[in-house]
Design a protein around this motif. Structure first.
Motif, mmCIF file in Angstrom:
data_model
loop_
_atom_site.group_PDB
_atom_site.id
_atom_site.type_symbol
_atom_site.label_atom_id
_atom_site.label_comp_id
_atom_site.label_asym_id
_atom_site.label_seq_id
_atom_site.Cartn_x
_atom_site.Cartn_y
_atom_site.Cartn_z
ATOM 1 N N ALA A 191 6.225 -24.443 -23.273
ATOM 2 C CA ALA A 191 5.321 -25.552 -22.941
ATOM 3 C C ALA A 191 4.819 -25.432 -21.500
ATOM 4 O O ALA A 191 3.643 -25.697 -21.229
ATOM 5 C CB ALA A 191 6.018 -26.892 -23.155
ATOM 6 N N GLY B 232 2.096 -23.013 -21.524
ATOM 7 C CA GLY B 232 0.889 -23.609 -22.076
ATOM 8 C C GLY B 232 0.176 -24.507 -21.081
ATOM 9 O O GLY B 232 -1.053 -24.436 -20.934
ATOM 10 N N TRP C 120 -0.832 -18.532 -24.201
ATOM 11 C CA TRP C 120 0.212 -18.370 -23.188
ATOM 12 C C TRP C 120 1.591 -18.787 -23.690
ATOM 13 O O TRP C 120 2.555 -18.060 -23.497
ATOM 14 C CB TRP C 120 -0.188 -19.069 -21.897
ATOM 15 N N PRO C 121 1.751 -19.936 -24.340
ATOM 16 C CA PRO C 121 3.088 -20.237 -24.866
ATOM 17 C C PRO C 121 3.494 -19.269 -25.979
ATOM 18 O O PRO C 121 4.674 -18.937 -26.115
ATOM 19 C CB PRO C 121 2.992 -21.670 -25.375
ATOM 20 N N THR C 122 2.517 -18.790 -26.748
ATOM 21 C CA THR C 122 2.832 -17.788 -27.771
ATOM 22 C C THR C 122 3.368 -16.521 -27.119
ATOM 23 O O THR C 122 4.348 -15.938 -27.596
ATOM 24 C CB THR C 122 1.587 -17.484 -28.634
ATOM 25 N N ALA D 212 -3.449 -23.467 -19.640
ATOM 26 C CA ALA D 212 -4.585 -24.316 -19.993
ATOM 27 C C ALA D 212 -5.187 -25.032 -18.795
ATOM 28 O O ALA D 212 -6.415 -25.090 -18.667
ATOM 29 C CB ALA D 212 -4.161 -25.347 -21.038
ATOM 30 N N TYR E 124 -5.935 -20.625 -23.934
ATOM 31 C CA TYR E 124 -4.747 -20.440 -23.105
ATOM 32 C C TYR E 124 -3.627 -21.403 -23.492
ATOM 33 O O TYR E 124 -2.451 -21.070 -23.328
ATOM 34 C CB TYR E 124 -5.097 -20.592 -21.621
ATOM 35 N N ALA E 125 -3.988 -22.587 -23.977
ATOM 36 C CA ALA E 125 -2.969 -23.548 -24.417
ATOM 37 C C ALA E 125 -2.194 -23.033 -25.619
ATOM 38 O O ALA E 125 -1.061 -23.455 -25.855
ATOM 39 C CB ALA E 125 -3.610 -24.893 -24.745
ATOM 40 N N VAL E 126 -2.777 -22.117 -26.360
ATOM 41 C CA VAL E 126 -2.115 -21.527 -27.522
ATOM 42 C C VAL E 126 -1.522 -20.161 -27.178
ATOM 43 O O VAL E 126 -0.361 -19.869 -27.489
ATOM 44 C CB VAL E 126 -3.110 -21.400 -28.708
ATOM 45 N N SER F 47 0.581 -12.313 -20.978
ATOM 46 C CA SER F 47 1.446 -13.489 -20.820
ATOM 47 C C SER F 47 2.867 -13.175 -21.284
ATOM 48 O O SER F 47 3.829 -13.713 -20.727
ATOM 49 C CB SER F 47 0.874 -14.706 -21.552
#
Length: 184
Positions: free
Chosen positions: A50, A53, A28-30, A57, A24-26, A164
């Motif tokens: 950010a 992210g 969602w911001p993507t 995350a 999710y840290a990668v 997302s």
């Protein structure tokens, strides 16, 4: 190098929520950046990405992990019947809470007041929920029946790339009373 990788794998096995958090840290911001690109933003808003992210995350992945743990406990079988029950149960329990939390939490991360966050939830929850009900039960039935349990959170996070992007769109748009969407 292999010992570092082995330690990472061992850690992710001991703490499976970390796989979802990293995903999710990668993702969602993507998804947020994809939305910005799709709607022709002249410049990427990396601060907004950010926030996605952080929220994905540190809120979505742990709560999704908790939900999957509860669902697995209530319906331990991986048959079609259990998968359908879990997917429908998710739509009336986890999903509404997740969507309310998303709009409320993102509003606060954007520096809005609590009252502004409440208004954001009031405007955007129902249109988002309607789309989610059409998409997520099918994905989750597939997830519960075809994906090994240890990979369910990463699978959902991959499906979440499109979701997302949609949430980024919904978060960025205005919703009129007639539920017509317009970009701010």
């Amino acid at each position: 190098m292999t010992t570092v990788f082995a330690r990472i794998v061992k850690f992710s096995i001991a703490y499976p929520v970390t796989r979802g958090m990293v995903s999710y840290a990668v993702i969602w911001p993507t998804g947020c950046l994809i939305q910005q690109l799709a709607f022709g933003d002249e410049k990427f808003d990396f601060a907004r990405a950010a926030r996605f992210g952080l929220f994905g995350a540190f809120y979505v992945a742990p709560t999704l992990n908790a939900w999957l743990t509860v669902a697995r406990y209530l319906y331990p079988k991986n048959d079609l019947r259990s998968a359908i029950i879990k997917a429908l149960l998710e739509q009336v329990t986890y999903s509404p809470c997740a969507m309310v939390s998303f709009y409320f939490g993102m509003s606060l991360l954007e520096g809005k007041t609590v009252e502004e966050a409440k208004k954001e939830v009031e405007k955007k929850f129902l249109p988002t929920y309607q789309v989610g009900v059409a998409v997520w039960p099918l994905l989750q039935v597939f997830n519960y029946t075809m994906i090994p349990e240890k990979n369910r959170i990463p699978f959902v996070s991959l499906c979440s790339l499109a979701w997302s992007s949609f949430l980024a769109y919904m978060n960025h748009c205005s919703v009129k009373k007639e539920n017509m969407l317009t970009i701010k």
